[in-house]
Design a protein around this motif. Structure first.
Motif, PDB file in Angstrom:
ATOM      1  N   GLU A  11      98.985  49.183   5.233  1.00  0.00           N
ATOM      2  CA  GLU A  11      99.525  48.767   6.525  1.00  0.00           C
ATOM      3  C   GLU A  11      98.464  48.895   7.604  1.00  0.00           C
ATOM      4  OE1 GLU A  11     102.883  50.296   9.700  1.00  0.00           O
ATOM      5  OE2 GLU A  11     103.324  50.434   7.559  1.00  0.00           O
ATOM      6  N   ARG A  12      97.752  50.000   7.608  1.00  0.00           N
ATOM      7  CA  ARG A  12      96.708  50.189   8.622  1.00  0.00           C
ATOM      8  C   ARG A  12      95.615  49.147   8.480  1.00  0.00           C
ATOM      9  NH1 ARG A  12      97.903  55.675   7.484  1.00  0.00           N
ATOM     10  NH2 ARG A  12      96.197  55.818   5.980  1.00  0.00           N
ATOM     11  N   ALA A  13      95.287  48.774   7.234  1.00  0.00           N
ATOM     12  CA  ALA A  13      94.247  47.766   7.021  1.00  0.00           C
ATOM     13  C   ALA A  13      94.689  46.405   7.532  1.00  0.00           C
ATOM     14  CB  ALA A  13      93.905  47.686   5.528  1.00  0.00           C
ATOM     15  N   VAL A  14      95.949  46.060   7.309  1.00  0.00           N
ATOM     16  CA  VAL A  14      96.456  44.781   7.797  1.00  0.00           C
ATOM     17  C   VAL A  14      96.452  44.756   9.316  1.00  0.00           C
ATOM     18  CG1 VAL A  14      98.510  43.316   7.926  1.00  0.00           C
ATOM     19  CG2 VAL A  14      97.838  44.310   5.740  1.00  0.00           C
ATOM     20  N   VAL A  15      96.945  45.824   9.939  1.00  0.00           N
ATOM     21  CA  VAL A  15      96.978  45.877  11.396  1.00  0.00           C
ATOM     22  C   VAL A  15      95.556  45.785  11.954  1.00  0.00           C
ATOM     23  CG1 VAL A  15      97.535  47.331  13.385  1.00  0.00           C
ATOM     24  CG2 VAL A  15      99.143  47.152  11.474  1.00  0.00           C
ATOM     25  N   ALA A  16      94.621  46.507  11.351  1.00  0.00           N
ATOM     26  CA  ALA A  16      93.239  46.477  11.829  1.00  0.00           C
ATOM     27  C   ALA A  16      92.641  45.085  11.679  1.00  0.00           C
ATOM     28  CB  ALA A  16      92.400  47.499  11.063  1.00  0.00           C
ATOM     29  N   ALA A  17      92.892  44.440  10.542  1.00  0.00           N
ATOM     30  CA  ALA A  17      92.344  43.098  10.317  1.00  0.00           C
ATOM     31  C   ALA A  17      92.916  42.100  11.315  1.00  0.00           C
ATOM     32  CB  ALA A  17      92.640  42.653   8.888  1.00  0.00           C
ATOM     33  N   LEU A  18      94.186  42.220  11.609  1.00  0.00           N
ATOM     34  CA  LEU A  18      94.787  41.315  12.590  1.00  0.00           C
ATOM     35  C   LEU A  18      94.219  41.555  13.984  1.00  0.00           C
ATOM     36  CD1 LEU A  18      98.509  41.394  11.411  1.00  0.00           C
ATOM     37  CD2 LEU A  18      96.998  39.402  11.354  1.00  0.00           C
ATOM     38  N   ARG A  19      94.029  42.817  14.341  1.00  0.00           N
ATOM     39  CA  ARG A  19      93.524  43.118  15.681  1.00  0.00           C
ATOM     40  C   ARG A  19      92.083  42.656  15.863  1.00  0.00           C
ATOM     41  NH1 ARG A  19      96.742  48.873  16.244  1.00  0.00           N
ATOM     42  NH2 ARG A  19      98.601  47.957  17.227  1.00  0.00           N
ATOM     43  N   GLU A  20      91.360  42.570  14.783  1.00  0.00           N
ATOM     44  CA  GLU A  20      89.986  42.085  14.872  1.00  0.00           C
ATOM     45  C   GLU A  20      89.915  40.575  15.061  1.00  0.00           C
ATOM     46  OE1 GLU A  20      88.015  43.314  11.356  1.00  0.00           O
ATOM     47  OE2 GLU A  20      87.941  45.434  11.903  1.00  0.00           O
ATOM     48  N   SER A  21      90.960  39.864  14.653  1.00  0.00           N
ATOM     49  CA  SER A  21      90.840  38.398  14.587  1.00  0.00           C
ATOM     50  C   SER A  21      91.860  37.628  15.407  1.00  0.00           C
ATOM     51  CB  SER A  21      90.943  37.952  13.128  1.00  0.00           C
ATOM     52  OG  SER A  21      92.158  38.403  12.535  1.00  0.00           O
ATOM     53  N   VAL A  22      92.963  38.256  15.795  1.00  0.00           N
ATOM     54  CA  VAL A  22      94.031  37.552  16.502  1.00  0.00           C
ATOM     55  C   VAL A  22      93.939  37.857  17.994  1.00  0.00           C
ATOM     56  CG1 VAL A  22      96.537  37.459  16.823  1.00  0.00           C
ATOM     57  CG2 VAL A  22      95.573  37.467  14.521  1.00  0.00           C
ATOM     58  N   ARG A  23      93.943  36.809  18.813  1.00  0.00           N
ATOM     59  CA  ARG A  23      93.838  36.982  20.253  1.00  0.00           C
ATOM     60  C   ARG A  23      95.120  37.533  20.858  1.00  0.00           C
ATOM     61  NH1 ARG A  23      92.737  31.714  23.787  1.00  0.00           N
ATOM     62  NH2 ARG A  23      94.934  31.410  23.238  1.00  0.00           N
ATOM     63  N   GLY A  24      96.274  37.143  20.312  1.00  0.00           N
ATOM     64  CA  GLY A  24      97.548  37.625  20.821  1.00  0.00           C
ATOM     65  C   GLY A  24      97.797  39.067  20.436  1.00  0.00           C
ATOM     66  N   ALA A  25      98.916  39.606  20.889  1.00  0.00           N
ATOM     67  CA  ALA A  25      99.251  41.009  20.635  1.00  0.00           C
ATOM     68  C   ALA A  25      99.551  41.230  19.157  1.00  0.00           C
ATOM     69  CB  ALA A  25     100.448  41.418  21.473  1.00  0.00           C
ATOM     70  N   VAL A  26      99.091  42.366  18.641  1.00  0.00           N
ATOM     71  CA  VAL A  26      99.402  42.810  17.287  1.00  0.00           C
ATOM     72  C   VAL A  26     100.135  44.137  17.418  1.00  0.00           C
ATOM     73  CG1 VAL A  26      98.471  43.536  15.072  1.00  0.00           C
ATOM     74  CG2 VAL A  26      97.410  41.625  16.305  1.00  0.00           C
ATOM     75  N   ILE A  27     101.362  44.170  16.941  1.00  0.00           N
ATOM     76  CA  ILE A  27     102.249  45.301  17.200  1.00  0.00           C
ATOM     77  C   ILE A  27     102.677  45.915  15.874  1.00  0.00           C
ATOM     78  CG2 ILE A  27     104.411  46.023  18.299  1.00  0.00           C
ATOM     79  CD1 ILE A  27     104.195  43.403  19.978  1.00  0.00           C
ATOM     80  N   GLY A  28     102.368  47.188  15.712  1.00  0.00           N
ATOM     81  CA  GLY A  28     102.738  47.900  14.502  1.00  0.00           C
ATOM     82  C   GLY A  28     103.703  49.031  14.787  1.00  0.00           C
ATOM     83  N   HIS A  29     104.111  49.745  13.735  1.00  0.00           N
ATOM     84  CA  HIS A  29     104.985  50.906  13.902  1.00  0.00           C
ATOM     85  C   HIS A  29     104.383  51.872  14.919  1.00  0.00           C
ATOM     86  CE1 HIS A  29     107.834  50.090  10.715  1.00  0.00           C
ATOM     87  NE2 HIS A  29     106.871  49.884   9.850  1.00  0.00           N
ATOM     88  N   GLY A  30     105.213  52.341  15.838  1.00  0.00           N
ATOM     89  CA  GLY A  30     104.754  53.328  16.807  1.00  0.00           C
ATOM     90  C   GLY A  30     104.091  52.746  18.025  1.00  0.00           C
ATOM     91  N   ASP A  31     103.787  51.467  18.014  1.00  0.00           N
ATOM     92  CA  ASP A  31     103.172  50.858  19.199  1.00  0.00           C
ATOM     93  C   ASP A  31     104.218  50.639  20.280  1.00  0.00           C
ATOM     94  OD1 ASP A  31     100.638  50.729  18.129  1.00  0.00           O
ATOM     95  OD2 ASP A  31     100.908  48.714  17.316  1.00  0.00           O
TER      96      ASP A  31
END
Length: 465
Positions: A11-31
């Motif tokens: 899960e952390r890897a997916v969130v990190a990969a999205l945050r590196e490449s997606v301009r819009g907001a990336v929202i995970g558990h606890g955010d």
């Protein structure tokens, strides 16, 4: 990787990969904002995705698909509106959220509109009505254009102009390989065929181009309230009338309780009624003789129709379906509405569990049937009516009662129906089989989905009706 496996390091890897490449907001558990981001219109749905990628544009969608290919979470796709079954949000996987992509561009000379997949029908109507143009949309303006159109798209103009999917000229779609494709009758015609009524699980549709028609900004509508003790005679008369009315009107009959609308006398609020409605799809000056018979089916309690702006008409029932209410819809198609079917329908309505619940009969035919049965994936051409059994409530303690009423009513009416089910009113996940929803289109849809998504990236979305 199964749904439950996208946890911890993955899960952390997916969130990190999205945050590196997606301009819009990336929202995970606890955010901050996670609970709001996962919430959908239907309060019955309470799912907790691992991550939500709020895409700012097509490039973000491409990056989200790329990350999904690398990590293989369960993927769901969210547009901009209702989506009753809530399949726009998945547990533990990735939500590709397009709700912020709401751009609408009208070409009045070509009579076309292109709208991004997060747009609602209110967004589209607002833009097109500036030019006195319309494309057939939903009956609640907050409905999103994406799921509505991909499932077919029934509305108050359908007998004159067809379903929403019949008015599609093209779509932009990001397929499982990350490619951005335009699908139309000329380009990728197989994808275009599938998108018109069977478009779930093909990829992520990022925009829709529709044909437009001259209508508005003012239209004329009949809206007639009849006492409930006239329900059977009004329903029988309405059925007979629908066989005579021209395609310029798509009559509806609704069994409901009067909403607490300030425009309606307070003494009627909450009373069970029969509502007959129809919008004239043409010059309002010509509407009178066509709409008048809708008010002659009995002795009306009141009439609330007349001339009004099209965009306002489309927003009129929005307050009756508020965000956070609890909803469960089932449907049937009928080739005819017999006396026995009317009796069965009224028996089911007599058990209606809440004032917010309703039963709707919509008239089909006309332009809907002028599309050949093999021209699109939408399989329900030839039916005369659609029957929608819509449970609505607010108290979670009524979940079993309300859902049970809709399911038992649907079961009781099966013998009067074609066997087909409208995908946008199909209950909850996996409740209705693909063959029932997609009929003779199911096999070809499977082939197209396999061709564009051989590894099953969008398999979960494809399995959900």
């Amino acid at each position: 990787m199964t749904t439950s496996e996208l946890v911890g390091t993955d899960e952390r890897a997916v969130v990190a990969a999205l945050r590196e490449s997606v301009r819009g907001a990336v929202i995970g558990h606890g955010d901050p904002g996670y609970d709001e981001a996962r919430r959908v219109w239907n309060g019955l749905i309470d799912r907790r995705p691992a991550v939500i990628a709020r895409c700012a544009g097509t490039a973000d969608v491409v990056e989200a698909v790329r990350v999904a290919r690398a990590h293989r979470p369960v993927v769901s796709v969210r547009g901009g509106g209702h989506q009753v079954a809530g399949t726009a949000v998945c547990d533990d996987g990735m939500v590709i959220d397009l709700s912020g992509m709401r751009g609408v561009h009208v070409d009045p000379a070509a009579r076309t509109v292109r709208a991004q997949a997060g747009a609602t029908w209110a967004d589209v109507d607002r833009a097109t009505q500036l030019f006195g143009l319309v494309t057939p949309g939903g009956e609640v303006s907050r409905t999103g254009i994406a799921g509505f159109t991909l499932g077919g798209g029934m509305g108050v103009l359908q007998r004159r102009y067809g379903l929403a999917c019949d008015n599609l000229r093209s779509i932009e779609i990001v397929t499982a390989d990350g490619a951005v494709r335009t699908a139309s009758r000329q380009e990728h015609p197989d994808l275009f065929w599938a998108a018109r009524g069977g478009g779930r699980g093909l990829g992520v549709v990022t925009s829709f181009e529709f044909d437009l028609h001259r209508l508005g900004p003012v239209v004329r509508k009949a809206l007639v309230f009849y006492p409930y003790d006239q329900a059977r005679s009004v329903a029988c008369g309405w059925r007979d009338l629908t066989a005579q009315l021209p395609d310029s009107v798509s009559p509806e009959l609704v069994l409901w309780s009067v909403p607490a609308d300030p425009a309606i006398p307070a003494a009627l609020h909450g009373a069970p009624v029969v509502i007959v409605a129809g919008v004239y799809a043409g010059d309002p000056a010509d509407a009178g003789p066509v709409l008048a018979p809708l008010a002659e089916l009995g002795t009306p309690l009141m009439q609330a129709g007349g001339e009004l702006r099209y965009a306002e008409m489309q927003q009129a029932v929005d307050p009756a379906f508020p965000d956070g209410g609890r909803y469960f819809f089932k449907s049937h198609f009928l080739r005819e509405l017999t006396d026995d079917a009317i009796d069965a329908l009224l028996a089911c309505d007599a058990r209606r569990p809440t004032p917010q619940s309703l039963v709707v009969l919509r008239t089909l035919g006309g332009a809907v049937d002028r599309v050949g049965p093999g021209e699109s994936a939408y399989p329900h051409r030839g039916a005369r009516y659609n029957l929608s059994i819509d449970a609505g409530w607010t108290d979670p303690a009524l979940d079993d009662t309300a859902i049970g009423w809709a399911r038992s009513s649907w079961d009781a009416l099966r013998g009067h129906a074609t066997g087909g089910v409208y995908v946008n009113f199909a209950g909850l996940d996996a409740e209705t089989g693909r063959d029932t929803v997609y009929g003779g289109s199911a096999g070809r849809l499977d082939e197209i989905q396999a061709a564009y998504d051989p590894d099953g990236l969008f398999a979960a979305a494809a399995r959900r009706p």
